[in-house]
Design an enzyme around this catalytic site. Structure first.
Site, mmCIF file in Angstrom:
data_model
loop_
_atom_site.group_PDB
_atom_site.id
_atom_site.type_symbol
_atom_site.label_atom_id
_atom_site.label_comp_id
_atom_site.label_asym_id
_atom_site.label_seq_id
_atom_site.Cartn_x
_atom_site.Cartn_y
_atom_site.Cartn_z
ATOM 1 N N ASP A 192 0.780 -1.306 0.045
ATOM 2 C CA ASP A 192 -0.066 0.298 0.041
ATOM 3 C C ASP A 192 0.905 1.045 -0.009
ATOM 4 O O ASP A 192 1.991 1.218 0.644
ATOM 5 C CB ASP A 192 -1.005 0.014 1.288
ATOM 6 C CG ASP A 192 -2.004 0.940 1.165
ATOM 7 O OD1 ASP A 192 -2.213 1.459 -0.045
ATOM 8 O OD2 ASP A 192 -2.724 1.175 2.145
ATOM 9 N N ASN A 195 -10.586 -2.926 -6.542
ATOM 10 C CA ASN A 195 -9.994 -2.231 -7.348
ATOM 11 C C ASN A 195 -10.349 -1.694 -8.639
ATOM 12 O O ASN A 195 -10.242 -0.646 -9.384
ATOM 13 C CB ASN A 195 -8.368 -2.598 -7.470
ATOM 14 C CG ASN A 195 -7.721 -2.490 -6.211
ATOM 15 O OD1 ASN A 195 -6.723 -3.323 -6.096
ATOM 16 N ND2 ASN A 195 -8.056 -1.689 -5.311
HETATM 17 C C1 FPP Z 1 -1.827 0.285 -3.194
HETATM 18 O O1 FPP Z 1 -1.489 1.567 -3.418
HETATM 19 C C2 FPP Z 1 -1.490 -0.813 -4.273
HETATM 20 C C3 FPP Z 1 -2.156 -1.189 -5.555
HETATM 21 C C4 FPP Z 1 -3.565 -0.956 -5.404
HETATM 22 C C5 FPP Z 1 -1.397 -2.286 -6.415
HETATM 23 C C6 FPP Z 1 -0.230 -3.055 -5.916
HETATM 24 C C7 FPP Z 1 0.424 -3.032 -7.136
HETATM 25 C C8 FPP Z 1 1.756 -2.750 -7.607
HETATM 26 C C9 FPP Z 1 2.604 -2.891 -6.555
HETATM 27 C C10 FPP Z 1 2.284 -2.780 -8.925
HETATM 28 C C11 FPP Z 1 1.512 -4.026 -9.751
HETATM 29 C C12 FPP Z 1 2.099 -5.318 -9.497
HETATM 30 C C13 FPP Z 1 1.333 -6.501 -9.872
HETATM 31 C C14 FPP Z 1 2.011 -7.772 -9.398
HETATM 32 C C15 FPP Z 1 0.262 -6.289 -10.622
HETATM 33 P P1 FPP Z 1 -2.318 2.959 -3.311
HETATM 34 O O2 FPP Z 1 -2.663 3.279 -4.759
HETATM 35 O O3 FPP Z 1 -3.903 2.318 -2.995
HETATM 36 O O4 FPP Z 1 -1.801 3.914 -2.592
HETATM 37 P P2 FPP Z 1 -2.595 5.062 -1.766
HETATM 38 O O5 FPP Z 1 -3.146 4.318 -0.623
HETATM 39 O O6 FPP Z 1 -1.409 5.748 -1.496
HETATM 40 O O7 FPP Z 1 -3.503 5.731 -2.732
#
Ligand code: FPP
Length: 252
Positions: A22, A70
């Site tokens: 996250d 998501n």
């Molecule tokens: C959360 O950060 C992360 C995700 C929803 C996706 C995680 C994905 C990756 C690390 C890259 C892709 C890798 C694969 C294997 C598909 P957020 O966007 O919710 O962050 P925030 O809470 O700061 O907005």
């Protein structure tokens, strides 16, 4: 304090670690960049973490790549996450396969596009004979959906006579229908970025896992942060609902 990397598995090793990656959006925002840049940096953090994990005695690593929730994000962000999954597999699959990594992908397949399904099939089939390390990517995954799907498969198996309705250990019997059935129990669940929730990740599997919350944003993650999480895990005493070992001995 970080533990020294180990090359043998100790009894208190976190054999199966799961990570809620996250903080990509906040990492990008702090730099005045679009959120998608955060996800791209997140892929590099994933590469660093996968590389370091075996040195800490980890044999299975499960990461939350895309949740069933998501899909509610803007279409451009959803499409970027799909693209990154493809790019990660295209750029890293040969190396992962050579290094003895077996890739598993858990989550619903029904609303994924053909190109993503092909990438998933390729990743799983070309690493199927490996067992040095297991990388399990939760993609289009939700803990409740996984339990509901398992219940459906279990019910169908009971109706067809393939499985008994009860064999005296209902939990073990049901667990075989979860998408995580192949791996060992989850020892440690890490969430980065300071949020303290499971957000529908590994709900059944979390029952006796230790939870570690770290303030680092996912794109900044790597060997050092993983080492710190494992050190915290090793300092905990896991009791599985029982008493402390010293108390049991003292009570005779
Ligand atoms: C959360 O950060 C992360 C995700 C929803 C996706 C995680 C994905 C990756 C690390 C890259 C892709 C890798 C694969 C294997 C598909 P957020 O966007 O919710 O962050 P925030 O809470 O700061 O907005």
């Amino acid at each position: 304090m970080s533990p020294k990397p180990v090359h043998t598995v100790e009894s208190d090793a976190a054999r199966h670690v799961a990570i809620i990656m996250d903080g990509n959006g906040r990492w990008a925002k702090a730099r005045g960049l679009p959120r998608t840049f955060g996800h791209r940096a997140g892929v590099n953090a994933l590469k660093r973490t996968v590389e370091a994990a075996p040195d800490y005695g980890v044999q299975w690593l499960t990461v939350f790549g895309f949740s069933t929730e998501n899909w509610r994000r803007p279409a451009t962000e959803v499409s970027e996450l799909m693209k990154l999954m493809k790019a990660y597999v295209s750029s890293d699959l040969d190396r992962l396969a050579r290094e003895g990594v077996r890739v598993h992908v858990i989550g619903r397949r029904d609303n994924l596009t053909r190109d993503i399904l092909d990438v998933i099939d390729r990743a799983e089939s070309s690493t199927r004979h490996n067992d040095r390390f297991h990388l399990q990517v939760a993609f289009n995954y939700g803990g409740r959906a996984d339990i509901a799907d398992a219940a459906r498969r279990y019910a169908a198996a009971v109706l067809s006579g393939e499985t008994p309705a009860d064999d005296g250990d209902a939990e073990a019997l049901f667990q075989r229908y979860l998408s995580t059935a192949e791996g060992p129990p989850v020892d440690l669940i890490i969430r980065t970025s300071g949020e303290r929730r499971l957000s529908n990740f590994l709900l059944w599997e979390a029952a006796y896992a230790e939870l570690v919350f770290q303030d680092v944003l996912w794109p900044d993650y790597g060997p050092e942060a993983l080492g710190a999480a494992i050190a915290e895990y090793q300092a905990r005493e896991r009791r599985y609902g029982g008493a402390e070992v010293d108390d049991v001995l003292a009570a005779g």
